[in-house]
Design an enzyme around this catalytic site. Structure first.
Site, mmCIF file in Angstrom:
data_model
loop_
_atom_site.group_PDB
_atom_site.id
_atom_site.type_symbol
_atom_site.label_atom_id
_atom_site.label_comp_id
_atom_site.label_asym_id
_atom_site.label_seq_id
_atom_site.Cartn_x
_atom_site.Cartn_y
_atom_site.Cartn_z
ATOM 1 N N ASP A 32 40.038 1.685 42.782
ATOM 2 C CA ASP A 32 39.118 1.822 43.907
ATOM 3 C C ASP A 32 39.814 1.414 45.199
ATOM 4 O OD1 ASP A 32 36.651 1.460 45.639
ATOM 5 O OD2 ASP A 32 35.705 1.879 43.716
ATOM 6 N N PHE A 35 36.269 1.700 49.853
ATOM 7 C CA PHE A 35 35.673 2.335 51.032
ATOM 8 C C PHE A 35 34.156 2.105 51.031
ATOM 9 C CE2 PHE A 35 33.956 6.490 52.864
ATOM 10 C CZ PHE A 35 33.847 5.955 54.132
ATOM 11 N N LEU A 72 35.145 9.106 39.298
ATOM 12 C CA LEU A 72 33.958 8.926 40.153
ATOM 13 C C LEU A 72 34.307 8.654 41.613
ATOM 14 C CD1 LEU A 72 32.759 8.404 37.248
ATOM 15 C CD2 LEU A 72 31.299 6.694 38.286
ATOM 16 N N TYR A 144 31.555 17.527 51.286
ATOM 17 C CA TYR A 144 31.184 16.939 49.986
ATOM 18 C C TYR A 144 30.928 18.043 48.958
ATOM 19 C CZ TYR A 144 28.592 13.992 46.649
ATOM 20 O OH TYR A 144 28.150 13.332 45.526
HETATM 21 N N1 LIG Z 1 24.528 8.163 43.180
HETATM 22 C C1 LIG Z 1 24.132 9.399 43.009
HETATM 23 O O1 LIG Z 1 22.926 9.668 43.058
HETATM 24 C C2 LIG Z 1 25.142 10.493 42.748
HETATM 25 C C3 LIG Z 1 24.660 11.808 42.621
HETATM 26 C C4 LIG Z 1 25.569 12.825 42.377
HETATM 27 C C5 LIG Z 1 26.915 12.544 42.200
HETATM 28 N N2 LIG Z 1 27.361 11.270 42.330
HETATM 29 C C6 LIG Z 1 28.806 11.051 42.174
HETATM 30 O O2 LIG Z 1 29.077 9.884 41.422
HETATM 31 C C7 LIG Z 1 30.229 9.224 41.937
HETATM 32 C C8 LIG Z 1 29.897 7.769 42.251
HETATM 33 O O3 LIG Z 1 28.851 7.712 43.205
HETATM 34 P P1 LIG Z 1 28.172 6.348 43.664
HETATM 35 O O4 LIG Z 1 26.755 6.623 43.946
HETATM 36 O O5 LIG Z 1 28.532 5.271 42.733
HETATM 37 O O6 LIG Z 1 28.875 6.144 45.084
HETATM 38 P P2 LIG Z 1 29.696 4.903 45.653
HETATM 39 O O7 LIG Z 1 30.025 5.246 47.066
HETATM 40 O O8 LIG Z 1 28.974 3.635 45.400
HETATM 41 O O9 LIG Z 1 31.014 4.906 44.768
HETATM 42 C C9 LIG Z 1 32.167 5.627 45.069
HETATM 43 C C10 LIG Z 1 33.365 4.718 44.851
HETATM 44 O O10 LIG Z 1 34.564 5.460 45.108
HETATM 45 C C11 LIG Z 1 35.422 4.673 45.916
HETATM 46 N N3 LIG Z 1 36.277 5.587 46.689
HETATM 47 C C12 LIG Z 1 35.893 6.438 47.674
HETATM 48 N N4 LIG Z 1 36.951 7.105 48.167
HETATM 49 C C13 LIG Z 1 38.043 6.673 47.468
HETATM 50 C C14 LIG Z 1 39.429 6.974 47.527
HETATM 51 N N5 LIG Z 1 39.935 7.851 48.415
HETATM 52 N N6 LIG Z 1 40.274 6.333 46.676
HETATM 53 C C15 LIG Z 1 39.787 5.408 45.801
HETATM 54 N N7 LIG Z 1 38.489 5.091 45.708
HETATM 55 C C16 LIG Z 1 37.621 5.710 46.532
HETATM 56 C C17 LIG Z 1 34.484 3.850 46.759
HETATM 57 O O11 LIG Z 1 35.087 2.709 47.321
HETATM 58 C C18 LIG Z 1 33.374 3.524 45.772
HETATM 59 O O12 LIG Z 1 33.637 2.354 45.061
HETATM 60 C C19 LIG Z 1 30.681 10.006 43.159
HETATM 61 O O13 LIG Z 1 31.752 10.852 42.786
HETATM 62 C C20 LIG Z 1 29.467 10.827 43.526
HETATM 63 O O14 LIG Z 1 29.822 12.038 44.126
HETATM 64 C C21 LIG Z 1 26.496 10.230 42.601
#
Ligand SMILES: NC(=O)c1ccc[n+]([C@@H]2O[C@H](COP(=O)([O-])OP(=O)(O)OC[C@H]3O[C@@H](n4cnc5c(N)ncnc54)[C@H](O)[C@@H]3O)[C@@H](O)[C@H]2O)c1
Length: 310
Positions: A32, A35, A72, A144
């Protein structure tokens, strides 16, 4: 013991996945860049000998001997992914390439966290996996949506061309403890404002509906998808088809928090998707999976979490 890499493992969903994988006896590497993720989300795992933190960028290549990868890493809410749209695309596309290369080299399975946003503003309800979507390629959400669509394409091409074992899940709206309080999503907005005694703002007249999946249900679905036979690539929808109006949600949050906040109405934003609801027939038949946690129960747990951090 399997070695499992979770990218975005310090985020909302990723940290719950790390918890679950550790509990099941795996060695977990959390990659991670913090961000949108936080050290608080994984603090409780830091002393565990089977938990490793790799603070790094997914847009840079990474070589490691792992058995499974859950990809993720990507900011997930509009305020975060629109902050630096070019970085968002890089994270999705270069991140997917780097993780697929890693999977190819290590002979690992990879699960790609895709999203219901690949359906864009859908003209078919509810959405089945064979629907190709209705996405604007040049709008402010495209960094996105199109990034995630391209990541799916890359998964399928690495699978067909190089035999990499891939699994694609399309996640629908998910909520629960460790959601970021500043992510502008309806569940966190309503709860935080209710707890702080601020107005709860509903866009439009509040009759528009959304479906909400509790995080534990999603994590269970993810593990089941990873454990399917090698030939099964998905995509598979993981979401809760139950629909609630914004007004119902607001009233439930007020009831469960005991808050005296007022509900106020404001104009509907232009890019608000009108409706999105998963068809989960594939998940039900293939994985014997469906959401089990009712909104009221999930909200109570989420309210407890926000109460503890506010
Ligand atoms: N929460 C939802 O409802 C939802 C719905 C559809 C898809 N998703 C997908 O699930 C995944 C996780 O979502 P979430 O809700 O936990 O979001 P989140 O923002 O809490 O988690 C994303 C994580 O990725 C890390 N990250 C971002 N850019 C990065 C990079 N360049 N290098 C390394 N780490 C990086 C962030 O620091 C964070 O810890 C994402 O891919 C998102 O697209 C989530």
């Amino acid at each position: 013991m399997k070695c499992v890499l979770v990218t975005g493992g310090a985020g909302f969903l990723g940290s719950h996945l790390c918890d679950r994988l550790i509990q099941s006896g795996n060695h977990v590497i959390c990659l991670d860049n913090f961000f949108t993720g936080t050290k608080d989300n994984i603090q409780h795992l830091m002393g565990d000998s089977h938990f490793e933190l790799e603070e790094r960028e997914i847009i840079w290549p990474y070589i490691k001997n792992v058995d499974e990868i859950y990809n993720l890493a990507c900011p997930a809410s509009p305020v975060h992914y629109q902050y630096d749209p070019v970085k968002t695309i890089n994270t999705s596309v270069l991140g997917a390439i780097n993780m697929l290369e890693l999977a190819k080299g290590a002979g690992a399975k990879i699960l790609q966290a895709s999203t219901s946003e690949v359906y864009g503003d859908p003209v078919i309800h509810p959405q089945t996996e064979d629907y190709w979507g209705n996405v604007n390629p040049i709008g402010v959400r495209s960094c996105y949506d199109e990034g995630k669509r391209c990541a799916e394409t890359l998964c399928m091409d690495y699978h067909r061309q190089m035999g990499v074992i891939v699994k694609i899940i399309r996640i629908f709206n998910t909520y629960g403890p460790r959601m970021a309080q500043n992510d502008g999503r309806v569940v966190s907005n309503f709860i935080v404002n209710a707890l702080l005694g601020k107005d709860i703002e509903i866009y439009g007249d509040g009759t528009q509906t959304r479906s909400f999946q509790y995080v534990d249900d999603l994590i269970e679905g993810m593990i089941r998808v990873m454990n399917t036979e090698d030939e099964f690539t998905g995509p598979v929808n993981l979401g809760n088809p139950g629909e609630f109006t914004m007004l119902e949600l607001a009233n439930l949050v007020l009831e469960l928090t005991g808050s005296k906040s007022d509900i106020v109405f404001s104009t509907l934003p232009k890019d608000d998707p009108r409706k999105r609801k998963p068809n989960i027939t594939l998940a039900k038949t293939k994985l014997d999976w469906e959401p089990t946690i009712p909104l009221r129960e999930g909200l109570l747990k989420t309210i407890d979490y926000f109460r503890s951090i506010l």
